[in-house]
Scaffold this motif. Structure first.
Motif, PDB file in Angstrom:
ATOM      1  N   VAL A   1       0.980  -1.231   0.178  1.00 44.51           N
ATOM      2  CA  VAL A   1       0.050  -0.107  -0.003  1.00 44.51           C
ATOM      3  C   VAL A   1       1.090   1.054  -0.107  1.00 44.51           C
ATOM      4  CG1 VAL A   1      -1.952   1.309   1.076  1.00 44.51           C
ATOM      5  CG2 VAL A   1      -1.718  -1.199   1.285  1.00 44.51           C
ATOM      6  N   ALA A   2       0.684   2.058  -0.948  1.00 48.50           N
ATOM      7  CA  ALA A   2       1.467   3.623  -0.854  1.00 48.50           C
ATOM      8  C   ALA A   2       0.522   4.590  -0.691  1.00 48.50           C
ATOM      9  CB  ALA A   2       1.924   3.702  -2.451  1.00 48.50           C
ATOM     10  N   VAL A   3       0.858   5.126   0.511  1.00 44.87           N
ATOM     11  CA  VAL A   3      -0.061   6.301   1.145  1.00 44.87           C
ATOM     12  C   VAL A   3       0.933   7.652   0.655  1.00 44.87           C
ATOM     13  CG1 VAL A   3      -1.255   7.494   2.873  1.00 44.87           C
ATOM     14  CG2 VAL A   3      -0.806   4.851   2.873  1.00 44.87           C
ATOM     15  N   LEU A   4       0.211   8.142  -0.601  1.00 42.71           N
ATOM     16  CA  LEU A   4       1.220   9.086  -1.064  1.00 42.71           C
ATOM     17  C   LEU A   4       0.380  10.633  -0.084  1.00 42.71           C
ATOM     18  CD1 LEU A   4       1.168   8.639  -4.919  1.00 42.71           C
ATOM     19  CD2 LEU A   4       2.929   8.809  -3.313  1.00 42.71           C
ATOM     20  N   GLY A   5       1.151  11.753  -0.177  1.00 43.74           N
ATOM     21  CA  GLY A   5       0.864  12.878   0.223  1.00 43.74           C
ATOM     22  C   GLY A   5       1.588  13.342   1.446  1.00 43.74           C
ATOM     23  N   ASP A   6       1.381  14.540   2.087  1.00 50.26           N
ATOM     24  CA  ASP A   6       1.987  15.052   3.275  1.00 50.26           C
ATOM     25  C   ASP A   6       1.639  14.268   4.419  1.00 50.26           C
ATOM     26  OD1 ASP A   6       2.473  16.480   5.246  1.00 50.26           O
ATOM     27  OD2 ASP A   6       1.599  18.501   4.563  1.00 50.26           O
ATOM     28  N   CYS A   7       2.645  13.776   5.229  1.00 53.08           N
ATOM     29  CA  CYS A   7       2.392  12.710   5.996  1.00 53.08           C
ATOM     30  C   CYS A   7       1.859  13.375   7.431  1.00 53.08           C
ATOM     31  CB  CYS A   7       3.569  11.841   6.690  1.00 53.08           C
ATOM     32  SG  CYS A   7       4.928  13.181   7.313  1.00 53.08           S
ATOM     33  N   LYS A   8       1.852  14.553   7.542  1.00 52.39           N
ATOM     34  CA  LYS A   8       0.921  15.310   8.618  1.00 52.39           C
ATOM     35  C   LYS A   8      -0.550  14.953   8.496  1.00 52.39           C
ATOM     36  CE  LYS A   8       0.730  19.784  10.917  1.00 52.39           C
ATOM     37  NZ  LYS A   8       1.504  19.616  12.176  1.00 52.39           N
ATOM     38  N   GLN A   9      -0.961  14.810   7.189  1.00 59.86           N
ATOM     39  CA  GLN A   9      -2.432  14.745   6.949  1.00 59.86           C
ATOM     40  C   GLN A   9      -2.697  13.151   6.736  1.00 59.86           C
ATOM     41  OE1 GLN A   9      -1.643  17.957   4.909  1.00 59.86           O
ATOM     42  NE2 GLN A   9      -2.762  18.743   6.977  1.00 59.86           N
ATOM     43  N   THR A  10      -1.738  12.627   6.211  1.00 57.57           N
ATOM     44  CA  THR A  10      -2.026  10.977   6.007  1.00 57.57           C
ATOM     45  C   THR A  10      -1.912  10.331   7.173  1.00 57.57           C
ATOM     46  OG1 THR A  10       0.329  10.775   5.069  1.00 57.57           O
ATOM     47  CG2 THR A  10      -1.324  11.015   3.451  1.00 57.57           C
ATOM     48  N   LEU A  11      -0.934  10.480   7.974  1.00 57.88           N
ATOM     49  CA  LEU A  11      -0.841  10.002   9.447  1.00 57.88           C
ATOM     50  C   LEU A  11      -2.338  10.147  10.071  1.00 57.88           C
ATOM     51  CD1 LEU A  11       2.669  10.495  10.491  1.00 57.88           C
ATOM     52  CD2 LEU A  11       1.433   8.356  10.098  1.00 57.88           C
ATOM     53  N   ARG A  12      -2.695  11.267   9.893  1.00 62.15           N
ATOM     54  CA  ARG A  12      -4.095  11.806  10.741  1.00 62.15           C
ATOM     55  C   ARG A  12      -4.951  10.878  10.345  1.00 62.15           C
ATOM     56  NH1 ARG A  12      -4.405  18.079  10.640  1.00 62.15           N
ATOM     57  NH2 ARG A  12      -2.790  18.391  12.142  1.00 62.15           N
ATOM     58  N   ALA A  13      -5.182  11.018   8.919  1.00 59.97           N
ATOM     59  CA  ALA A  13      -6.381  10.233   8.538  1.00 59.97           C
ATOM     60  C   ALA A  13      -6.375   8.779   8.725  1.00 59.97           C
ATOM     61  CB  ALA A  13      -6.497  10.519   6.811  1.00 59.97           C
ATOM     62  N   VAL A  14      -5.194   8.359   8.689  1.00 60.02           N
ATOM     63  CA  VAL A  14      -5.081   6.756   8.973  1.00 60.02           C
ATOM     64  C   VAL A  14      -5.320   6.513  10.595  1.00 60.02           C
ATOM     65  CG1 VAL A  14      -3.548   4.612   9.100  1.00 60.02           C
ATOM     66  CG2 VAL A  14      -3.512   6.343   7.199  1.00 60.02           C
ATOM     67  N   THR A  15      -4.876   7.271  11.160  1.00 57.63           N
ATOM     68  CA  THR A  15      -4.974   7.218  12.867  1.00 57.63           C
ATOM     69  C   THR A  15      -6.418   7.196  13.143  1.00 57.63           C
ATOM     70  OG1 THR A  15      -2.967   8.334  12.965  1.00 57.63           O
ATOM     71  CG2 THR A  15      -4.395   8.232  15.055  1.00 57.63           C
ATOM     72  N   GLU A  16      -7.155   7.928  12.264  1.00 53.65           N
ATOM     73  CA  GLU A  16      -8.610   7.990  12.656  1.00 53.65           C
ATOM     74  C   GLU A  16      -9.261   6.625  12.556  1.00 53.65           C
ATOM     75  OE1 GLU A  16     -11.243  11.136  11.021  1.00 53.65           O
ATOM     76  OE2 GLU A  16      -9.737  12.494  11.395  1.00 53.65           O
ATOM     77  N   LEU A  17      -8.943   5.865  11.761  1.00 51.52           N
ATOM     78  CA  LEU A  17      -9.351   4.512  11.397  1.00 51.52           C
ATOM     79  C   LEU A  17      -8.650   3.441  12.136  1.00 51.52           C
ATOM     80  CD1 LEU A  17      -9.606   4.851   7.424  1.00 51.52           C
ATOM     81  CD2 LEU A  17     -11.285   5.622   9.170  1.00 51.52           C
ATOM     82  N   LEU A  18      -7.820   3.860  13.155  1.00 47.61           N
ATOM     83  CA  LEU A  18      -6.954   2.740  13.793  1.00 47.61           C
ATOM     84  C   LEU A  18      -7.998   2.366  14.987  1.00 47.61           C
ATOM     85  CD1 LEU A  18      -3.319   3.852  13.888  1.00 47.61           C
ATOM     86  CD2 LEU A  18      -4.633   2.100  12.221  1.00 47.61           C
ATOM     87  N   VAL A  19      -7.926   0.781  15.265  1.00 53.37           N
ATOM     88  CA  VAL A  19      -8.699   0.305  16.397  1.00 53.37           C
ATOM     89  C   VAL A  19      -7.612   0.348  17.319  1.00 53.37           C
ATOM     90  CG1 VAL A  19      -9.701  -1.643  17.462  1.00 53.37           C
ATOM     91  CG2 VAL A  19     -10.072  -1.066  14.983  1.00 53.37           C
TER      92      VAL A  19
END
Lengths: 564, 186
Positions: A318-336
């Motif tokens: 999986v490649a998560v392109l983008g600014d990691c400040k935003q992408t980390l935030r977005a993935v964190t929201e979905l973490l259990v």
């Protein structure tokens, strides 16, 4: 009619318009009109006269790496320009935003082999993010605005402006210009929302996740986002050399450094994890060791701002392109929220083993000469683990990276990709101008110090408060270690006959002290840290010390040697 | 990995020095460029590069992303032969005495459908367009007859068969974003 100003004056105003306050440079024939204009801007543009143009580039790098702003160099054409090449290449491979402005002969002389003419754009194209020749004064505002935008945006890097002399003296009407859009340049790629969902799915399913954090986290200002990300799902982290200060060394999930001389646990676990989550790092060969055996068992998630890093060395599931400040935030929201207790506990035996076999003997030796690691840890402790670490290259670099501790962001400045000996001293000078409120400690070997020794002159003139620690083993230690390990101890040109460094420091009027005995170490460090301004501390360390553990070149990351 | 003849199409801003930057991406990775053509595209101010190279898919992907990373490059894409219409032109300078003496030469010219553009007592010039293989094969056969004085190929030029013009879409998207960005600031 509007006021007419020279191209050189337009450069000054353009730099001020970009918010530049500090520049590192060296005058010469083809940049004289610019230096003449600078004379009238001394109150706003603080120019630091280095002693060699290479020093200017590394100082600009040290400035940029600690401040997060663009570092600026101002040099002349020909040799002045070619002396910046190493720094430009270093900034390219380590993603450091600098702008190098070099003089050039007048356009009428271009291509005529004129005095101090060199095809700087041609030379720097492969080693810079962007390289541009200013041939007319009216191009100055555009070129400077574009240079700063390109250097600082997206994945940062060095930009070169080759400033023809006629353009420095021609007159123009000046209008300040800002650029934050270039049609052909996409600094931050779009994030595919599916990639965010898939990354979260993989992490949520993971039993043995491992995060690899790189300098991209620092460059993206995403240190807090990284912390929330790893804390929510209890993800253990290994940091790359350039990423060491993105997470406090004391954080319970920080398992240590990756790579050839990194920590045992992080390396071994790379080949045991089921999901490998790389954030802002580029799978350098010093991190991966043998690629054919690297993390083959794991699903790989790669967060990066630079699409060309995806699948370059390690294939990403999986490649998560983008600014990691935003992408980390977005993935964190979905973490259990999870705890991964057993997995995290499984790092412990390796940490204990390394502590016992390598770390303890290095930092608390029972007897014998001083060790590099013990000096580094003592300095770090005395500075309450809050100092900025600058390193040169070689054993001193690996030892200081390993044994220094990091509790604040942007606390390590080192030449990672290019491995430039001579980087440390000028980079530390640059750092003192970027973060005047912080203690800046630079660790160097006797080899690297002498590669840019002339910058002691800059330290002297600027009274730059650099705490210089020379780890002197009278060898080019890293090469000597390899010769011992892989070349039958044939020490081909690695022993080094050294000058009396105390006399050198004295000649520059820099307070100094030499430490040979362990008993004197702490007092000497205390003296260094309490002395205002620069200080030169020479630690005479064990001559044939080795950096361990080590993944020998070509080996797998889980085949680290603890002794040799 | 198996090597294929890929055709790379690159669109860039019209800026001096870009050709160097693009070819350097190949040379640094020890990949030979088979042919290269640069010309203005149908979009004002945009240049089009058509480059062919024998390479495997993993590496052509890396090359494309490294080229696209250059600041002044708009887009880079790679294609296999079935995804493009491609064409090439070649010129052949032949010895007229051999041409006159050996009837096999003119038979070849007819068989390959080449055009004679000049005949004088010393030399004759031929022109042939078409697929690269035909052009090379005509050259090889003429060479066997010992009549070739000079030979030159133009390098491949190509159009994509796709119904989507990706570079136009990219430019439209960039334009829209620029306007949106400007409005947000205002």
């Amino acid at each position: 009619m509007k006021e007419l100003i020279t191209g050189a004056e337009a450069l000054m105003r353009s730099l001020e318009h970009q918010g530049v306050k500090t520049l590192f440079g060296y005058p010469g024939g083809s940049i004289m009109p610019v230096f003449d204009a600078l004379y009238d801007h001394r109150s706003t543009l603080h120019h630091i006269l280095v002693r060699h143009e290479q020093g200017a580039t590394h100082a600009a790098q040290g400035f940029a790496r600690t401040s997060g702003q663009v570092g600026v160099c101002l040099v002349t054409s020909g040799p002045g320009a070619t002396n910046t090449i190493t720094g430009i290449a270093d900034a390219m491979i380590d993603s450091t935003p600098i702008v190098v402005i070099a003089g050039q002969v007048g356009t009428a002389f271009l291509g005529s082999d004129a005095f101090q003419e060199v095809d700087l754009v041609g030379i720097t194209q492969p080693i810079s993010k962007w390289s541009y020749q200013i041939r007319r004064a009216e191009d100055v505002p555009y070129a400077v605005a574009r240079a700063f935008y390109i250097a600082a945006s997206g994945r940062p890097g060095p930009v070169v402006l080759d400033f023809a002399k006629n353009a420095q003296v021609e007159k123009i009407e000046y209008e300040p210009l800002s650029i934050d859009f270039v049609r052909s340049y996409v600094p931050v790629p779009d994030t595919d929302s599916m990639s965010v969902i898939r990354a979260a799915e993989y992490i949520n399913k993971a039993k043995k996740p491992l995060v690899l954090a790189g300098q991209g986290v620092e460059l993206g200002g995403a240190q807090d986002e990284l912390r929330r990300f790893i804390e929510k799902a209890q993800l253990p982290v290994g940091c790359t050399l350039l990423g060491l200060s993105v997470l406090s060394s004391e954080h319970p999930l920080n398992m240590g450094m990756l790579g050839m001389h990194g920590n045992l646990a992080t390396n071994v676990k790379t080949n045991e994890c089921d999901v490998l989550i790389a954030v802002g790092m580029r799978f350098d060969d010093r991190v991966t060791g043998n690629l054919a055996t690297y993390a083959r068992q794991a699903k790989v998630i790669h967060f990066d701002i630079d699409p060309s890093e995806i699948n370059k060395n390690v294939k990403a599931d999986v490649a998560v392109l983008g600014d990691c400040k935003q992408t980390l935030r977005a993935v964190t929201e979905l973490l259990v929220p999870t705890d991964h207790k057993e997995w995290i506990a499984s790092f412990e035996p390796y940490r204990r083993k390394e502590m016992e076999k390598v770390i303890e003997p290095e930092i608390h030796p029972a007897a014998g000469p001083l060790n590099m690691g013990e000096v580094v840890r003592a300095v770090s402790e005395a500075a309450h683990h809050e100092a900025v670490l600058v390193t040169d290259v070689g054993q001193n670099q690996m030892m200081s990276a390993r044994y220094f501790k990091y509790t604040r962001n942007r606390s390590i400045v080192t030449s990672g990709g290019l491995g430039t000996m001579g980087f440390g001293l000028p980079a530390a000078v640059g750092a003192t101008f970027a973060v005047p409120d912080r203690t800046v400690c630079v660790f160097m070997g006797d080899g690297g110090l002498q590669m840019n020794l002339q910058e002691l002159g800059t330290v002297m003139e600027q009274k730059a408060p650099v705490k210089m620690i020379l780890l002197n083993n009278n060898y080019l230690g890293n090469v000597r270690q390899w010769q011992a390990m892989f070349f039958h101890r044939r020490y081909s040109f690695t022993p080094m006959l050294n000058p009396d460094y105390m006399k050198i420091a004295e000649a520059y009027g820099i307070p100094s002290r030499r430490v040979i005995d362990r008993a004197d170490l702490h007092a000497a460090i205390a003296e260094m840290l309490t002395t205002d301004g620069p200080f030169f501390l020479e630690a005479c360390v064990v001559e044939e010390g080795n950096v361990l553990p080590m993944t020998p070149p070509g080996n797998s990351v889980d085949e680290m040697l603890l002794e040799c | 990995m198996e090597k294929t003849l890929y055709t790379l199409i690159v669109y860039s801003e019209n800026i001096a020095g870009l050709l160097n930057q693009i070819t350097a991406v190949f040379t640094r990775r020890q990949i030979n460029i088979e042919s290269l053509n640069v010309s203005a595209s149908s979009i004002k101010g945009v240049h089009k590069y058509t480059i062919t190279a024998w390479i495997d898919e993993e590496n052509i992907k890396k090359i494309v992303s490294q080229i696209e990373k250059k600041i002044d490059v708009l887009q880079a894409h790679y294609f296999t032969d079935d995804e493009i219409f491609s064409h090439e032109i070649a010129l052949y300078k032949l010895s007229t005495p051999v041409l006159e003496k050996d009837p096999r030469v003119s038979a070849l010219i007819r068989r390959y459908n080449a055009r004679v553009v000049e005949v004088n007592p010393t030399y004759s010039a031929l022109e042939k367009d078409g697929a690269t293989e035909d052009i090379i094969s005509l050259h090889d056969e003429l060479q066997k007859l010992g009549c070739v004085l000079q030979f030159v190929r133009s390098g491949r030029i190509a159009l994509t068969k796709s119904c989507v013009e990706r570079v136009n879409e990219f430019l439209a998207d960039r334009e829209a974003r620029y306007l949106q960005h400007k409005n947000e600031k205002a």
